[in-house]
Design an enzyme around this catalytic site. Structure first.
Site, short mmCIF file in Angstrom:
data_model
loop_
_atom_site.label_atom_id
_atom_site.label_comp_id
_atom_site.label_asym_id
_atom_site.label_seq_id
_atom_site.Cartn_x
_atom_site.Cartn_y
_atom_site.Cartn_z
N GLU A 122 15.81 -17.45 -17.43
CA GLU A 122 15.72 -17.15 -18.91
C GLU A 122 16.56 -18.07 -19.75
OE1 GLU A 122 15.92 -12.89 -18.72
OE2 GLU A 122 18.19 -12.88 -19.05
N HIS A 180 25.31 -11.12 -16.31
CA HIS A 180 25.06 -11.46 -17.86
C HIS A 180 24.76 -10.06 -18.65
CE1 HIS A 180 20.86 -11.85 -16.54
NE2 HIS A 180 20.67 -11.38 -17.69
N ARG A 200 20.47 -4.05 -12.47
CA ARG A 200 21.66 -3.37 -13.38
C ARG A 200 22.77 -2.83 -12.32
NH1 ARG A 200 18.54 0.85 -15.12
NH2 ARG A 200 17.31 -0.26 -16.37
#
Length: 323
Positions: A122, A180, A200
């Protein structure tokens, strides 16, 4: 060119998130009663969240319908050969009122094996940031799995993470395997592979209204983190007006910065659709004798079959994307 095809707009799919805020309503005029709007999915073919056309003769049709009916005319010959009736990109606006969880995404190989999904490469374009707000990208020191796990266990992960202060226009390329998070006070435009797979690893010890912490995925994450990645995530790019200035090019998508201050005659030389995300101002896009207006916070899709079109504006900033 197929005369049924024209510049397509879609109803945004809004997502309530524990870290979301109200800027998608107040700044981007998204209509919603959700208390914490974290994301606006502008163009999505994620299962259960398929975009619906909001304009013109194809209004009410889903992105899946369009893919089945128009195939390569919609997304390009090569894209259709690879992805068939699946749209390859997921396009979002994100508003972080609070810090997002520290996370990462698996590569194509891991995602296919574990989740029957694509990976999630992304990029972020910052189009609004409160003073002193940050993005977290990568580590601030050379990292090993052992050192990382030690900090994770001791809840000192933030000591080894790289915090970057950001402002409007800052752009980041987030490859799979890179740790990130979007920091509080930052709004981004996000372009990514069609995937909703996120690992996560830390969520700031947050709990929901029922006192429950969100699920973490540390067992899955440890194999997916790339500890040897160079610090090459900050993107520099030109801002020459009235031309496409390449920002990010990777195997999954290419994104360019386009500031329009005139009437531009454009041609699509790519075997792909074109997407325009408006991050400032407004522009009129004309193709096949149909004109659509795109304003700040809106996204428009030009099918691959459209090769000649025009953009008219006195000062719009657009992100131009193809796959």
């Amino acid at each position: 060119m197929n005369n049924n095809l024209y510049p397509l707009k879609f109803n945004p799919i809004l997502k309530d998130k524990i870290w979301g805020g109200q800027k998608l309503k107040t700044i981007l005029n998204k209509e919603s009663d959700l208390p914490n709007i974290g994301e606006s999915w502008e163009i999505s073919d994620v299962e259960g969240d398929t975009s619906i056309v909001s304009n013109g003769s194809l209004k009410g049709q889903s992105l899946k319908d369009l893919l089945k009916n128009y195939k390569a005319e919609l997304i390009g010959t090569q894209n259709y050969r690879i992805f068939k009736d699946k749209f390859p990109l997921l396009i979002k606006f994100i508003d972080a009122k609070e810090d997002l969880s520290i996370q990462l995404h698996p590569n194509d190989e891991l995602a296919a094996k574990r989740h029957n999904s694509f990976g999630k490469t992304e990029m972020w374009y910052v189009f609004q940031a409160d003073e002193d707000s940050n993005l977290i990208v990568g580590f601030n020191q050379k990292m090993t799995p052992e050192k990382y796990l030690e900090h994770l266990e001791n809840k000192t992960l933030t000591k080894i993470l790289n915090f970057d202060k950001v402002k409007t226009g800052d752009t980041y390329f987030i490859e799979v395997g890179r740790v990130h998070a979007i920091g509080a006070g930052v709004m981004v435009a996000e372009i990514q592979q069609t995937s909703d797979i996120t690992y996560r690893v830390y969520d700031w010890d947050r709990v929901d209204d029922h006192g429950n912490e969100r699920e973490l995925h540390n067992d899955l994450a440890i194999d997916a983190i790339d500890f040897d990645m160079p610090d090459n995530f900050r993107v520099t790019y030109d801002k020459t007006e009235n031309q496409s200035n390449e920002m990010v090019s990777c195997p999954y998508f290419t994104t360019s910065y386009l500031k329009v201050t005139d009437n531009l005659k454009k041609q699509n030389h790519h075997d792909s659709f074109l997407i325009y995300m408006c991050v400032d101002g407004e522009a009129n896009i004309t193709a096949n004798n149909i004109t659509e207006t795109v304003v700040k916070g809106e996204t428009i899709l030009l099918p691959a079959a459209i090769k000649d079109f025009e953009i008219h504006s006195k000062g719009a900033t657009l992100l131009e994307v193809f796959a």
